[in-house]
Design a protein around this motif. Structure first.
Motif, PDB file in Angstrom:
ATOM      1  N   ALA A  32       0.831  -1.203   0.000  1.00 58.25           N
ATOM      2  CA  ALA A  32       0.000   0.000   0.000  1.00 58.25           C
ATOM      3  C   ALA A  32       0.867   1.255   0.000  1.00 58.25           C
ATOM      4  O   ALA A  32       0.574   2.235  -0.687  1.00 58.25           O
ATOM      5  CB  ALA A  32      -0.946   0.003   1.199  1.00 58.25           C
ATOM      6  N   CYS A  33       1.950   1.223   0.754  1.00 58.15           N
ATOM      7  CA  CYS A  33       2.875   2.353   0.801  1.00 58.15           C
ATOM      8  C   CYS A  33       3.473   2.594  -0.582  1.00 58.15           C
ATOM      9  O   CYS A  33       3.484   3.721  -1.080  1.00 58.15           O
ATOM     10  CB  CYS A  33       3.977   2.077   1.823  1.00 58.15           C
ATOM     11  N   CYS A  34       3.969   1.544  -1.206  1.00 55.58           N
ATOM     12  CA  CYS A  34       4.584   1.682  -2.535  1.00 55.58           C
ATOM     13  C   CYS A  34       3.567   2.145  -3.565  1.00 55.58           C
ATOM     14  O   CYS A  34       3.875   2.971  -4.427  1.00 55.58           O
ATOM     15  CB  CYS A  34       5.225   0.371  -2.964  1.00 55.58           C
ATOM     16  N   LYS A  41      13.255   1.437  -2.417  1.00 57.85           N
ATOM     17  CA  LYS A  41      12.660   0.152  -2.052  1.00 57.85           C
ATOM     18  C   LYS A  41      11.389  -0.148  -2.846  1.00 57.85           C
ATOM     19  O   LYS A  41      11.052  -1.301  -3.039  1.00 57.85           O
ATOM     20  CB  LYS A  41      12.363   0.114  -0.559  1.00 57.85           C
ATOM     21  N   CYS A  42      10.689   0.903  -3.277  1.00 61.96           N
ATOM     22  CA  CYS A  42       9.449   0.714  -4.036  1.00 61.96           C
ATOM     23  C   CYS A  42       9.677   0.761  -5.546  1.00 61.96           C
ATOM     24  O   CYS A  42       8.752   0.537  -6.320  1.00 61.96           O
ATOM     25  CB  CYS A  42       8.433   1.785  -3.657  1.00 61.96           C
ATOM     26  N   GLY A  43      10.888   1.101  -5.969  1.00 62.96           N
ATOM     27  CA  GLY A  43      11.176   1.181  -7.399  1.00 62.96           C
ATOM     28  C   GLY A  43      10.502   2.367  -8.075  1.00 62.96           C
ATOM     29  O   GLY A  43      10.110   2.287  -9.233  1.00 62.96           O
ATOM     30  N   VAL A  44      10.368   3.476  -7.344  1.00 62.66           N
ATOM     31  CA  VAL A  44       9.716   4.677  -7.866  1.00 62.66           C
ATOM     32  C   VAL A  44      10.768   5.770  -7.990  1.00 62.66           C
ATOM     33  O   VAL A  44      11.502   6.044  -7.042  1.00 62.66           O
ATOM     34  CB  VAL A  44       8.580   5.148  -6.930  1.00 62.66           C
ATOM     35  N   ASN A  45      10.840   6.387  -9.150  1.00 59.64           N
ATOM     36  CA  ASN A  45      11.805   7.451  -9.386  1.00 59.64           C
ATOM     37  C   ASN A  45      11.148   8.802  -9.137  1.00 59.64           C
ATOM     38  O   ASN A  45      10.173   9.142  -9.784  1.00 59.64           O
ATOM     39  CB  ASN A  45      12.327   7.369 -10.822  1.00 59.64           C
TER      40      ASN A  45
END
Length: 115
Positions: free
Chosen positions: A53-55, A96-100
């Motif tokens: 949910a955070c990611c 950690k979430c793979g978000v740039n």
């Protein structure tokens, strides 16, 4: 418990969709804050890994912030999170979430310099 998590993910997706529909306006801090509730919970915790949910919410805000002004608003809102942020958790979430995202999540980042 799983049903509650699924409901929360659906709500996050719904808010993200509403953010994406408003393409001509700058996102508001209220929109960012309501989307980031799972993020804030993790960022204030001592947890080892962010939840799905955070990611999802971090990804939604990153997608919704389409302009420099949007990025600056999102940055300011994240910095002003209620209760502050666990500096290590907050800084590691995008990786950690793979978000740039184009800025570091830190209380010392100058959001006005995002371009």
């Amino acid at each position: 418990m799983a049903r509650g998590a699924a409901t929360q993910l659906v709500l996050v997706a719904l808010v993200a969709a509403m953010l994406l529909v408003a393409t001509d306006t700058t996102i508001s801090c209220g929109q960012v804050s309501s989307t980031l509730n799972p993020y804030i919970s993790y960022a204030n915790s001592n947890g080892a890994n962010p939840t799905a949910a955070c990611c999802s919410c971090v990804s939604s805000v990153a997608s919704a912030a389409r302009s420099t002004a949007d990025e600056q608003v999102a940055c300011k809102c994240i910095k002003s999170a209620p209760g502050g942020l666990n500096a290590g958790n907050a800084a590691d979430i995008p990786f950690k979430c793979g978000v740039n995202i184009p800025y570091a999540i830190s209380s010392s980042v100058d959001c006005s310099k995002i371009c």
